[in-house]
Every structure is written in structure tokens, then in C-alpha cells.
Design a protein around this motif. Structure first.
Motif, PDB file in Angstrom:
ATOM      1  N   ASN A  95     -26.462 -16.877 -25.718  1.00  0.00           N
ATOM      2  CA  ASN A  95     -27.770 -16.373 -25.278  1.00  0.00           C
ATOM      3  C   ASN A  95     -28.833 -17.203 -25.975  1.00  0.00           C
ATOM      4  OD1 ASN A  95     -25.959 -13.726 -25.290  1.00  0.00           O
ATOM      5  ND2 ASN A  95     -27.599 -13.429 -23.814  1.00  0.00           N
ATOM      6  N   THR A  96     -29.770 -17.749 -25.214  1.00  0.00           N
ATOM      7  CA  THR A  96     -30.865 -18.518 -25.815  1.00  0.00           C
ATOM      8  C   THR A  96     -32.200 -17.972 -25.331  1.00  0.00           C
ATOM      9  OG1 THR A  96     -30.955 -20.193 -24.074  1.00  0.00           O
ATOM     10  CG2 THR A  96     -29.464 -20.623 -25.936  1.00  0.00           C
ATOM     11  N   ASP A  97     -33.238 -18.293 -26.090  1.00  0.00           N
ATOM     12  CA  ASP A  97     -34.577 -17.851 -25.723  1.00  0.00           C
ATOM     13  C   ASP A  97     -35.581 -18.803 -26.350  1.00  0.00           C
ATOM     14  OD1 ASP A  97     -36.461 -16.203 -24.518  1.00  0.00           O
ATOM     15  OD2 ASP A  97     -36.545 -14.814 -26.199  1.00  0.00           O
ATOM     16  N   GLY A  98     -36.780 -18.797 -25.821  1.00  0.00           N
ATOM     17  CA  GLY A  98     -37.884 -19.559 -26.368  1.00  0.00           C
ATOM     18  C   GLY A  98     -39.166 -18.811 -26.083  1.00  0.00           C
ATOM     19  N   ALA A  99     -40.151 -19.000 -26.921  1.00  0.00           N
ATOM     20  CA  ALA A  99     -41.420 -18.297 -26.734  1.00  0.00           C
ATOM     21  C   ALA A  99     -42.534 -19.064 -27.415  1.00  0.00           C
ATOM     22  CB  ALA A  99     -41.344 -16.887 -27.324  1.00  0.00           C
ATOM     23  N   CYS A 100     -43.748 -18.758 -27.008  1.00  0.00           N
ATOM     24  CA  CYS A 100     -44.898 -19.267 -27.745  1.00  0.00           C
ATOM     25  C   CYS A 100     -45.803 -18.084 -28.044  1.00  0.00           C
ATOM     26  CB  CYS A 100     -45.593 -20.401 -27.010  1.00  0.00           C
ATOM     27  SG  CYS A 100     -46.769 -19.942 -25.775  1.00  0.00           S
ATOM     28  N   LYS A 101     -46.320 -18.070 -29.238  1.00  0.00           N
ATOM     29  CA  LYS A 101     -47.143 -16.956 -29.712  1.00  0.00           C
ATOM     30  C   LYS A 101     -48.592 -17.395 -29.786  1.00  0.00           C
ATOM     31  CE  LYS A 101     -43.584 -14.359 -30.145  1.00  0.00           C
ATOM     32  NZ  LYS A 101     -43.355 -13.260 -29.269  1.00  0.00           N
ATOM     33  N   GLU A 102     -49.408 -16.595 -30.443  1.00  0.00           N
ATOM     34  CA  GLU A 102     -50.832 -16.870 -30.530  1.00  0.00           C
ATOM     35  C   GLU A 102     -51.096 -18.316 -30.919  1.00  0.00           C
ATOM     36  OE1 GLU A 102     -49.962 -14.974 -34.652  1.00  0.00           O
ATOM     37  OE2 GLU A 102     -49.731 -14.066 -32.715  1.00  0.00           O
ATOM     38  N   GLY A 103     -52.039 -18.919 -30.259  1.00  0.00           N
ATOM     39  CA  GLY A 103     -52.354 -20.319 -30.529  1.00  0.00           C
ATOM     40  C   GLY A 103     -51.297 -21.282 -30.032  1.00  0.00           C
ATOM     41  N   GLU A 114     -38.158 -22.672 -24.282  1.00  0.00           N
ATOM     42  CA  GLU A 114     -36.890 -22.193 -23.706  1.00  0.00           C
ATOM     43  C   GLU A 114     -35.905 -23.351 -23.537  1.00  0.00           C
ATOM     44  OE1 GLU A 114     -35.716 -19.151 -22.360  1.00  0.00           O
ATOM     45  OE2 GLU A 114     -37.509 -17.912 -22.258  1.00  0.00           O
ATOM     46  N   LEU A 115     -36.403 -24.490 -23.043  1.00  0.00           N
ATOM     47  CA  LEU A 115     -35.531 -25.662 -22.884  1.00  0.00           C
ATOM     48  C   LEU A 115     -34.977 -26.129 -24.226  1.00  0.00           C
ATOM     49  CD1 LEU A 115     -37.558 -27.739 -20.266  1.00  0.00           C
ATOM     50  CD2 LEU A 115     -35.390 -26.534 -19.872  1.00  0.00           C
ATOM     51  N   TRP A 116     -35.833 -26.155 -25.261  1.00  0.00           N
ATOM     52  CA  TRP A 116     -35.367 -26.531 -26.600  1.00  0.00           C
ATOM     53  C   TRP A 116     -34.254 -25.589 -27.065  1.00  0.00           C
ATOM     54  CZ3 TRP A 116     -35.625 -30.975 -28.691  1.00  0.00           C
ATOM     55  CH2 TRP A 116     -36.740 -31.800 -28.556  1.00  0.00           C
ATOM     56  N   GLY A 117     -34.399 -24.293 -26.781  1.00  0.00           N
ATOM     57  CA  GLY A 117     -33.373 -23.323 -27.163  1.00  0.00           C
ATOM     58  C   GLY A 117     -32.051 -23.590 -26.478  1.00  0.00           C
ATOM     59  N   VAL A 118     -32.102 -23.911 -25.190  1.00  0.00           N
ATOM     60  CA  VAL A 118     -30.874 -24.242 -24.448  1.00  0.00           C
ATOM     61  C   VAL A 118     -30.218 -25.486 -25.044  1.00  0.00           C
ATOM     62  CG1 VAL A 118     -29.973 -25.042 -22.214  1.00  0.00           C
ATOM     63  CG2 VAL A 118     -31.591 -23.124 -22.304  1.00  0.00           C
ATOM     64  N   LEU A 119     -31.008 -26.524 -25.287  1.00  0.00           N
ATOM     65  CA  LEU A 119     -30.465 -27.769 -25.833  1.00  0.00           C
ATOM     66  C   LEU A 119     -29.807 -27.536 -27.203  1.00  0.00           C
ATOM     67  CD1 LEU A 119     -30.048 -30.840 -25.661  1.00  0.00           C
ATOM     68  CD2 LEU A 119     -32.335 -31.096 -26.673  1.00  0.00           C
ATOM     69  N   GLU A 120     -30.505 -26.846 -28.084  1.00  0.00           N
ATOM     70  CA  GLU A 120     -29.959 -26.568 -29.418  1.00  0.00           C
ATOM     71  C   GLU A 120     -28.697 -25.718 -29.331  1.00  0.00           C
ATOM     72  OE1 GLU A 120     -29.510 -27.196 -33.204  1.00  0.00           O
ATOM     73  OE2 GLU A 120     -31.478 -27.754 -32.415  1.00  0.00           O
ATOM     74  N   GLY A 121     -28.744 -24.688 -28.474  1.00  0.00           N
ATOM     75  CA  GLY A 121     -27.591 -23.808 -28.328  1.00  0.00           C
ATOM     76  C   GLY A 121     -26.361 -24.526 -27.799  1.00  0.00           C
ATOM     77  N   LEU A 122     -26.540 -25.318 -26.751  1.00  0.00           N
ATOM     78  CA  LEU A 122     -25.405 -26.069 -26.214  1.00  0.00           C
ATOM     79  C   LEU A 122     -24.861 -27.066 -27.236  1.00  0.00           C
ATOM     80  CD1 LEU A 122     -26.597 -26.732 -22.547  1.00  0.00           C
ATOM     81  CD2 LEU A 122     -24.728 -25.225 -23.278  1.00  0.00           C
ATOM     82  N   SER A 123     -25.757 -27.707 -27.978  1.00  0.00           N
ATOM     83  CA  SER A 123     -25.321 -28.655 -29.011  1.00  0.00           C
ATOM     84  C   SER A 123     -24.513 -27.948 -30.087  1.00  0.00           C
ATOM     85  CB  SER A 123     -26.533 -29.350 -29.644  1.00  0.00           C
ATOM     86  OG  SER A 123     -27.228 -30.107 -28.672  1.00  0.00           O
ATOM     87  N   LEU A 124     -24.959 -26.772 -30.508  1.00  0.00           N
ATOM     88  CA  LEU A 124     -24.240 -26.021 -31.537  1.00  0.00           C
ATOM     89  C   LEU A 124     -22.882 -25.556 -31.027  1.00  0.00           C
ATOM     90  CD1 LEU A 124     -24.039 -24.675 -34.302  1.00  0.00           C
ATOM     91  CD2 LEU A 124     -25.332 -22.726 -33.360  1.00  0.00           C
ATOM     92  N   VAL A 125     -22.832 -25.012 -29.824  1.00  0.00           N
ATOM     93  CA  VAL A 125     -21.563 -24.554 -29.251  1.00  0.00           C
ATOM     94  C   VAL A 125     -20.568 -25.716 -29.187  1.00  0.00           C
ATOM     95  CG1 VAL A 125     -20.502 -23.739 -27.099  1.00  0.00           C
ATOM     96  CG2 VAL A 125     -22.539 -22.631 -27.963  1.00  0.00           C
TER      97      VAL A 125
END
Length: 186
Positions: free
Chosen positions: A30-38, A71-82
């Protein structure tokens, strides 16, 4: 007096959403990405087995970008780790329909995230079985919680072999099959 016409209303049904384990002999990422204030962004993810057991997790702050790129960064990192952990049957679960569409179809619209999408596609073409699915945010709570932590970090990635205390209750709720209500367009 104007004639008021309602356009675009859709019937909604109440569904109960929960985390679902992967198919037999698969792990779930499961991956996720978000941007917060600013526009400060981060991503996170978790790898789990058939019983919901923790196999690994991560989060990172990525600076300033939009949620789609995070979100894309999360997918890339997650797949690399797996991949580094040696799993070759992976169910990738993402709560962004736009991200699922871009990585499933290999068609990007515009330059936003183009380089990351290319890296993801190179990973997906390797010798392993990756199933990509969209799931609602309510089925992605652990990754969402890790992402929120990542949004508060500088540009460092943190890996967890064991579930961090901050999200242990969410992990246990997922393992127990606890549901969250959501109105879904019929």
C-alpha cells in the motif's frame, strides 16, 4: 426567474471499506502520497503478508510538489523496496485513480511526474508479477498515516522493519477487518 436544472447528480450507496489481504503467495504494497500546507509533500507505504502481518514500511519528505507527484514517488519507493526485499509477487494498492491509470496504461498526460513514471515502468517490466489495483483511502490507512509523518520530514527516507508505534492501532484494526463507511457513486 430562472429554470434551475440539476446536472451531474449521482446516486450514492453506503459501502463499508476495509483493508483486504493480498492473493495467496503475494505480498501487498500500500502506498500513498500527499502535500500539506504550503505544498510540503511526503509519501509512505507498507508491505504486508496474507494475514496482514507487517513486512516493512517507509516514509519520506519530498519537499514541495503536488499530491500526484508525491503519490508517484511513493509507488516508486515502495516497488524499489519490495524488489530489494526479494518479493516477486506483489499486489500494489494505490488510493489515487489517476496514479493507477498512469502506471497501468503507460500513458502520461503532460510532463508532470514523467521521469518518475518512466522509472516505475522500468521496474514493472522486470521479471516479477505486480498487480496494480485502486482501493479507497479507507483501505489504505497505514500508508496514509506514514505519509502524514513523511510530510513533516526533510528529504530523508526512513525504513521500518517493525511497525512503528504511531500506527500500530491502525495495523491491528486492519488485521481485525474493521470497516469504515463511505458513500460511493453507484
Amino acid at each position: 426567474m430562472r429554470d434551475m436544472t440539476v446536472v451531474g447528480q449521482h446516486a450514492r450507496i453506503l459501502s463499508y471499506i476495509n483493508w483486504k489481504p493480498p492473493k495467496e503467495n503475494f505480498v501487498k504494497l500500500n502506498t500513498d502520497g500527499a502535500c500539506k500546507e504550503g505544498r510540503r509533500a511526503g509519501y509512505g507505504g507498507v508491505i504486508r503478508g496474507n494475514q496482514g502481518e507487517w513486512l516493512g514500511g517507509f516514509f519520506k519528505g519530498v519537499g514541495y510538489c503536488n499530491a500526484f507527484v508525491a503519490e508517484l514517488w511513493g509507488v516508486l519507493e515502495g516497488l524499489s523496496l519490495v524488489r530489494r526485499l526479494g518479493f516477486d509477487r506483489v499486489e500494489l494498492s494505490v488510493d489515487s485513480k489517476a496514479v493507477v491509470q498512469v502506471i497501468s496504461t503507460e500513458k502520461t498526460q503532460g510532463a508532470e511526474g514523467f521521469a518518475i513514471v518512466n522509472k516505475i515502468h522500468r521496474l514493472l517490466k522486470m521479471d516479477w508479477n505486480v498487480i496494480i489495483v485502486h482501493e479507497y483511502r479507507e483501505a489504505n490507512k497505514c500508508a496514509d498515516a506514514l505519509t502524514n509523518i513523511g510530510c513533516n520530514l526533510e528529504r530523508e527516507v526512513i525504513y521500518y522493519e517493525d511497525c512503528p508505534e504511531e500506527i500500530r492501532n491502525i495495523l491491528v484494526a486492519d488485521e481485525m477487518g474493521i470497516t469504515t463507511p463511505r458513500l460511493i457513486v453507484a
